[in-house]
Design an enzyme around this catalytic site. Structure first.
Site, mmCIF file in Angstrom:
data_model
loop_
_atom_site.group_PDB
_atom_site.id
_atom_site.type_symbol
_atom_site.label_atom_id
_atom_site.label_comp_id
_atom_site.label_asym_id
_atom_site.label_seq_id
_atom_site.Cartn_x
_atom_site.Cartn_y
_atom_site.Cartn_z
ATOM 1 N N PRO A 1 0.858 -1.249 -0.046
ATOM 2 C CA PRO A 1 0.033 -0.025 -0.090
ATOM 3 C C PRO A 1 0.980 1.234 0.144
ATOM 4 O O PRO A 1 1.910 1.292 0.693
ATOM 5 C CB PRO A 1 -0.887 -0.183 1.214
ATOM 6 C CG PRO A 1 -0.623 -1.461 1.886
ATOM 7 C CD PRO A 1 0.565 -2.149 1.129
ATOM 8 N N GLU A 2 0.456 2.280 -0.894
ATOM 9 C CA GLU A 2 1.231 3.453 -0.700
ATOM 10 C C GLU A 2 0.358 4.769 -0.617
ATOM 11 O O GLU A 2 -0.940 4.431 0.155
ATOM 12 C CB GLU A 2 1.746 3.795 -2.205
ATOM 13 C CG GLU A 2 2.682 2.506 -2.907
ATOM 14 C CD GLU A 2 3.286 2.916 -4.104
ATOM 15 O OE1 GLU A 2 3.210 4.022 -4.694
ATOM 16 O OE2 GLU A 2 3.378 1.725 -4.784
#
Ligand SMILES: [Zn+2]
Length: 280
Positions: free
Chosen positions: A2-3
């Protein structure tokens, strides 16, 4: 992994459940989550805390308590949060922690690969923690000039410099590849060599792809699932990431995969021309 947009999506999903709630019971089922601290002690510290706000900084979720303390959650590779009415969470062997709130909800932290972290900080520790680790928020007050100052003098490839969380916070492999494609910049370009016009393009591109990612509720790739069980659709907007061999949406030439700073990287050799290549 996840960014920024995926973490922001998690934040938006879980904030209404956590905010205002008081933790009645905390179970930390995996000692790796709070290492080097004792899971039983950390769980005990959480009990009685009331959540004032759920915020985000870079890829960190910030659960801010009324006491001033803060629980920092980093999802790393495969962490996610789910919630259900008390007692209604589905059995899941990958559950690493469960918080029971006085508002009738249970919140579970799930992590298949177990790289995620929970860190409980006193209020005075929060600012130094982030100052050491994170550059500015790309969707906050970051200007093209400030981005230029963060990159000035750096010999590393542009891609590596942007993956460094101290340059700007929140970018990872996906959104860097996307931003470089939109900005028409070569991933191996020496980070400190961009001129004013190129910095403006990069700045605009970084903000554009992150905003689009948030709008599309992040991307759904393998283990990442939003807390409500829904799926983001950013993967439908990818122009470069994961598309090597496919035609570039701008020029039609095939996109190419290379390795930059140890990371798989997809770019368009025709649109993203390298001015001054960096080592790496
Ligand atoms: Zn192209």
């Amino acid at each position: 992994m996840p960014e920024l947009p995926e973490v922001e999506t998690v934040r938006r999903g879980i904030a209404p459940v956590l905010e205002g709630g008081r933790i009645e019971r905390a179970q930390i089922l995996d000692s790796r989550l709070v290492r080097p601290f004792d899971p039983g002690i950390v769980a005990g510290e959480l009990v009685g805390e009331r959540v004032a706000a759920v915020e985000r900084r870079g890829k960190y979720l910030i659960v801010r308590f009324e006491s001033g303390r803060v629980l920092l959650i980093h999802l790393r590779m495969t962490g996610s949060l789910r919630h259900a009415r008390h007692g209604a969470l589905a059995e899941d062997p990958h559950t690493r922690a469960v918080l029971t709130l006085d508002n009738g909800s249970d919140v579970a932290y799930r992590d298949v690969r177990r790289f995620g972290t929970w860190e409980l900080l006193e209020s005075s520790e929060v600012r130094p923690f982030f100052e050491q680790r994170l550059g500015p928020e790309p969707l906050g007050s970051l200007s093209a000039e400030r981005l230029g100052r963060r990159l000035a003098g750096r010999r590393a490839p542009l891609k590596s410099a942007l993956l460094d969380q101290r340059t700007v916070a929140g970018l990872g492999n996906i959104y860097v590849d996307e931003a470089l494609w939109h900005g028409r910049l070569h991933p191996r370009r020496e980070a400190g060599s961009l001129d004013v016009e190129e910095l403006r393009r990069l700045h605009r591109a970084v903000r554009k792809v992150l905003r689009l990612g948030i709008e599309r509720q992040g991307s759904t790739l393998r283990d990442y699932v939003a807390p409500d069980g829904g799926y983001g659709t950013m993967q439908d907007e990818f122009r470069a990431y994961g598309r090597s061999g496919e035609p570039c949406d701008r020029c039609g030439d095939p996109l190419e995969r290379i390795v930059v700073g140890g990371r798989g990287t997809t770019y368009c050799p025709r649109c993203q021309v390298n001015g001054a290549p960096a080592q790496g």
